[in-house]
Motif scaffolding. Structure first.
Motif, mmCIF file in Angstrom:
data_model
loop_
_atom_site.group_PDB
_atom_site.id
_atom_site.type_symbol
_atom_site.label_atom_id
_atom_site.label_comp_id
_atom_site.label_asym_id
_atom_site.label_seq_id
_atom_site.Cartn_x
_atom_site.Cartn_y
_atom_site.Cartn_z
ATOM 1 N N UNK A 135 -65.495 33.256 -44.225
ATOM 2 C CA UNK A 135 -65.876 33.685 -42.879
ATOM 3 C C UNK A 135 -66.800 32.632 -42.274
ATOM 4 N N UNK A 136 -66.607 32.340 -41.007
ATOM 5 C CA UNK A 136 -67.462 31.410 -40.279
ATOM 6 C C UNK A 136 -68.284 32.208 -39.285
ATOM 7 N N UNK A 137 -69.611 32.239 -39.424
ATOM 8 C CA UNK A 137 -70.422 32.987 -38.453
ATOM 9 C C UNK A 137 -70.135 32.504 -37.036
ATOM 10 N N UNK A 138 -69.944 33.417 -36.095
ATOM 11 C CA UNK A 138 -69.650 32.985 -34.719
ATOM 12 C C UNK A 138 -70.855 32.301 -34.089
ATOM 13 N N UNK A 139 -70.583 31.424 -33.145
ATOM 14 C CA UNK A 139 -71.666 30.863 -32.351
ATOM 15 C C UNK A 139 -72.188 31.942 -31.414
ATOM 16 N N UNK A 158 -67.769 43.721 -48.757
ATOM 17 C CA UNK A 158 -67.797 42.642 -49.740
ATOM 18 C C UNK A 158 -66.608 42.735 -50.683
ATOM 19 N N UNK A 159 -66.327 43.963 -51.160
ATOM 20 C CA UNK A 159 -65.324 44.170 -52.202
ATOM 21 C C UNK A 159 -64.439 45.346 -51.807
ATOM 22 N N UNK A 160 -63.274 45.485 -52.423
ATOM 23 C CA UNK A 160 -62.439 46.656 -52.146
ATOM 24 C C UNK A 160 -63.187 47.941 -52.468
ATOM 25 N N UNK A 161 -62.866 48.980 -51.735
ATOM 26 C CA UNK A 161 -63.527 50.257 -51.953
ATOM 27 C C UNK A 161 -64.548 50.545 -50.879
ATOM 28 N N UNK A 162 -65.594 51.211 -51.272
ATOM 29 C CA UNK A 162 -66.605 51.644 -50.319
ATOM 30 C C UNK A 162 -67.348 50.451 -49.722
ATOM 31 N N UNK A 163 -67.522 50.396 -48.404
ATOM 32 C CA UNK A 163 -68.321 49.326 -47.813
ATOM 33 C C UNK A 163 -69.772 49.395 -48.293
ATOM 34 N N UNK A 164 -70.438 48.264 -48.250
ATOM 35 C CA UNK A 164 -71.815 48.141 -48.697
ATOM 36 C C UNK A 164 -72.759 48.295 -47.507
ATOM 37 N N UNK A 165 -73.776 49.127 -47.645
ATOM 38 C CA UNK A 165 -74.788 49.277 -46.600
ATOM 39 C C UNK A 165 -75.607 47.985 -46.508
ATOM 40 N N UNK A 166 -75.732 47.447 -45.298
ATOM 41 C CA UNK A 166 -76.393 46.160 -45.100
ATOM 42 C C UNK A 166 -77.241 46.184 -43.831
ATOM 43 N N UNK A 213 -73.786 42.458 -40.905
ATOM 44 C CA UNK A 213 -74.291 41.608 -41.985
ATOM 45 C C UNK A 213 -74.423 40.182 -41.480
ATOM 46 N N UNK A 214 -75.531 39.521 -41.852
ATOM 47 C CA UNK A 214 -75.872 38.185 -41.358
ATOM 48 C C UNK A 214 -75.990 38.204 -39.836
ATOM 49 N N UNK A 215 -75.889 37.036 -39.213
ATOM 50 C CA UNK A 215 -76.048 36.962 -37.765
ATOM 51 C C UNK A 215 -75.314 35.759 -37.226
ATOM 52 N N UNK A 216 -75.188 35.650 -35.913
ATOM 53 C CA UNK A 216 -74.493 34.512 -35.321
ATOM 54 C C UNK A 216 -75.318 33.240 -35.447
ATOM 55 N N UNK A 220 -79.194 37.870 -58.566
ATOM 56 C CA UNK A 220 -77.883 38.502 -58.621
ATOM 57 C C UNK A 220 -76.891 37.704 -59.436
ATOM 58 N N UNK A 221 -75.846 38.387 -59.900
ATOM 59 C CA UNK A 221 -74.820 37.733 -60.712
ATOM 60 C C UNK A 221 -73.547 37.429 -59.930
ATOM 61 N N UNK A 222 -73.563 37.712 -58.632
ATOM 62 C CA UNK A 222 -72.395 37.496 -57.786
ATOM 63 C C UNK A 222 -72.812 36.676 -56.569
ATOM 64 N N UNK A 223 -72.060 35.629 -56.274
ATOM 65 C CA UNK A 223 -72.391 34.731 -55.172
ATOM 66 C C UNK A 223 -71.501 35.034 -53.977
ATOM 67 N N UNK A 224 -72.108 35.090 -52.800
ATOM 68 C CA UNK A 224 -71.325 35.179 -51.573
ATOM 69 C C UNK A 224 -71.717 34.021 -50.657
ATOM 70 N N UNK A 225 -70.760 33.565 -49.881
ATOM 71 C CA UNK A 225 -70.971 32.491 -48.919
ATOM 72 C C UNK A 225 -70.591 33.029 -47.544
ATOM 73 N N UNK A 226 -71.525 33.008 -46.636
ATOM 74 C CA UNK A 226 -71.300 33.596 -45.307
ATOM 75 C C UNK A 226 -70.824 35.043 -45.423
ATOM 76 N N UNK A 227 -71.278 35.736 -46.469
ATOM 77 C CA UNK A 227 -70.866 37.118 -46.698
ATOM 78 C C UNK A 227 -69.518 37.269 -47.357
#
Length: 509
Positions: free
Chosen positions: A52-56, A80-88, A95-98, A231-238
């Motif tokens: 995902x690329x954060x929008x301008x 983030x993953x299949x199933x229930x969405x994660x509260x953020x 999640x994140x910002x522009x 954490x044991x899991x890495x995310x990039x731009x969410x």
């Protein structure tokens, strides 16, 4: 996927919380804890999700010529993953910002509205601006209220970022997703650098997460280290397990370590060299070819990598050099390896121009006769033996002066050091000249144990005797627990005033 670290609740069941190391002698369950204390995903990820690329951020120019941005801090959710969405938490989204973008010498106005159920702030990390506009813990925004800071962007091209900075709550809010880039452009930047946002100029916001069985964020602290969340899991731009399609010979990656506590040592899976072209405060004087760049929390690096047609290569984080004892290194993430992002080159690539040999003027600060030389000893959750007090101004600096600060971590725990308002020049590390990757403008620096880091800072303007700037460890758990102080900038001969405990904002933007 990575083998999951033993969670704190699992260690409680094993009866290992509170057991002295000397009595356990690495036997039985403790040996299992040691064996499970490192995490690796090298070669194990299947890169299935497009990055995902954060929008301008949308902006407009008002009648005064200011570039205006409108931001909302909100509670949401993220898949983030299949199933229930994660509260953020996020800015203008769940999640994140522009990505905010403005040019050097442009005046900006940012209307921030807090739609959370709790107070927050937005700090413009790396920006040179008045203390009242800084967005630190003295510029809190109550739920339903707004804040509209305005300032002139008076610094060269750089990859900056923004994040909340509420006193004792920063780690939690950042971990749940409130962060974004603020890119400063400069018309004097030489041609040749990849510059098409989202095409060959890619934001790479790296964060580590840990999830419970219901896909919700687990913010329990790492075991046997005071670093906070690892954490044991890495995310990039969410995005988990991300890939990015590359259409040009060269691609510029704007790396941001937006993790709470984790250090990363970036390189590529085939050890190919890349060009480091920028750090926290802007471009280096010239490209520096290397195969590794280490970033502590809050640090940034701009790198340019060359790919051939049809190539696939993985951006990887190798075990970072924390400079601490083997025990703390093991439980502080120092033995961890993570695959971060796969780059997929097209069968045919558009040609890229060669990188310019000169990028920017080298940083210069005359530190031969500093107005003051200060020492900051970092230990546990304190600076010079004192924890943060919102009502205490620790010292004042005088406008128009240069100071030399020596920062030294005196315990065996990872730390770094961030200063608000100014970009500094690193003079030495452990008494030696800084390595090439530390010779550009910086606002955050790793402070290895018992290794003095000397920096020069120039305080040119933005006087306010009452509203302070912060200096602190950017391991956010350390910051929240008290490893932070504050200073004001005064006119020659002026005395500091009285710091407000908080400056809450109740007006709507």
């Amino acid at each position: 996927m990575a083998p999951r670290r033993l969670a704190r609740r699992s260690l409680l069941k094993m009866g290992l919380i509170g057991v002295p190391v000397s009595t356990a002698a690495l036997g039985g369950g403790l040996a299992a804890v040691w064996a499970a204390a490192d995490t690796t995903t090298a070669g194990r990820l299947t890169f299935t999700n497009r990055l995902a690329i954060p929008p301008l951020a949308a902006s407009r120019v008002d009648v005064s010529g200011r570039r205006v941005f409108d931001l909302r801090t909100i509670a949401g959710e993220h898949q983030f993953r299949p199933g229930r969405p994660t509260a953020t938490l996020g800015v203008n989204g769940g999640h994140l910002g522009p990505t905010l973008r403005a040019s050097r010498n442009e005046t900006v106005l940012v209307n921030v509205r807090n739609e959370l159920s709790e107070a927050t702030s937005l700090h413009w990390h790396g920006m040179h601006l008045p203390a009242a506009m800084d967005g630190g813990p003295h510029q809190m925004i109550e739920p339903g209220a707004g804040w509209s800071p305005t300032w002139q962007v008076a610094q060269p091209a750089a990859t900056l970022w923004y994040h909340p900075h509420p006193h004792q709550q920063t780690a939690r809010q950042v971990y749940r997703g409130m962060a974004g880039l603020f890119i400063v452009d400069d018309p004097d930047t030489p041609a040749g650098l990849p510059s098409r946002y989202g095409v060959d100029d890619i934001p790479v916001i790296v964060q580590d997460k840990q999830f419970g069985d219901d896909n919700q964020l687990d913010d329990s602290e790492a075991f046997w280290t005071p670093m906070g969340i690892l954490g044991d899991t890495i995310c990039v731009n969410g995005t988990l397990a991300p890939y990015h399609d590359v259409a040009t010979e060269r691609v510029r990656l704007r790396l941001l370590n937006a993790s709470n506590s984790r250090f990363y040592r970036f390189g590529f899976s085939d050890d190919r060299p890349f060009a480091l072209v920028g750090t926290d405060g802007g471009l280096l004087a010239a490209p520096y070819e290397t195969a590794r760049i280490q970033l502590s929390p809050g640090e940034r690096a701009e790198i340019v990598v060359t790919l051939g047609p049809g190539e696939r290569v993985v951006l990887r984080s190798y075990p970072p050099d924390l400079g601490i004892n083997v025990w703390n290194r093991r439980f502080g993430g120092g033995d961890d390896t993570f695959d971060i992002l796969q780059l997929r080159a097209a069968a045919q690539l558009s040609p890229s121009p060669p990188l310019p040999g000169r990028l920017a003027d080298p940083p210069r600060i005359d530190a031969s006769a500093p107005a003051a030389t200060r020492t900051f000893q970092l230990s546990g959750y304190s600076v010079n033996g004192r924890q943060m007090d919102m009502s205490r101004i620790d010292f004042a600096v005088t406008r128009g002066t240069t100071e030399v600060w020596e920062i030294i971590a005196i315990d065996d725990t990872p730390h770094n050091f961030h200063v608000h308002d100014v970009q500094f020049l690193i003079l030495s590390v452990g008494g030696a000249p800084p390595p090439p990757e530390l010779r550009g403008w910086k606002d955050t620096v790793h402070t290895p144990p018992n290794t003095p880091v000397r920096v020069a800072l120039r305080f040119s303007e933005h006087v306010d005797p009452n509203i302070p700037y912060m200096y602190h460890c950017h391991l956010l758990n350390h910051e929240d627990q008290g490893l932070m102080g504050q200073f004001v900038v005064v006119e020659p001969g002026q005395q500091p005033g009285q710091s407000p405990a908080h400056d809450h904002h109740h007006t709507r933007p």
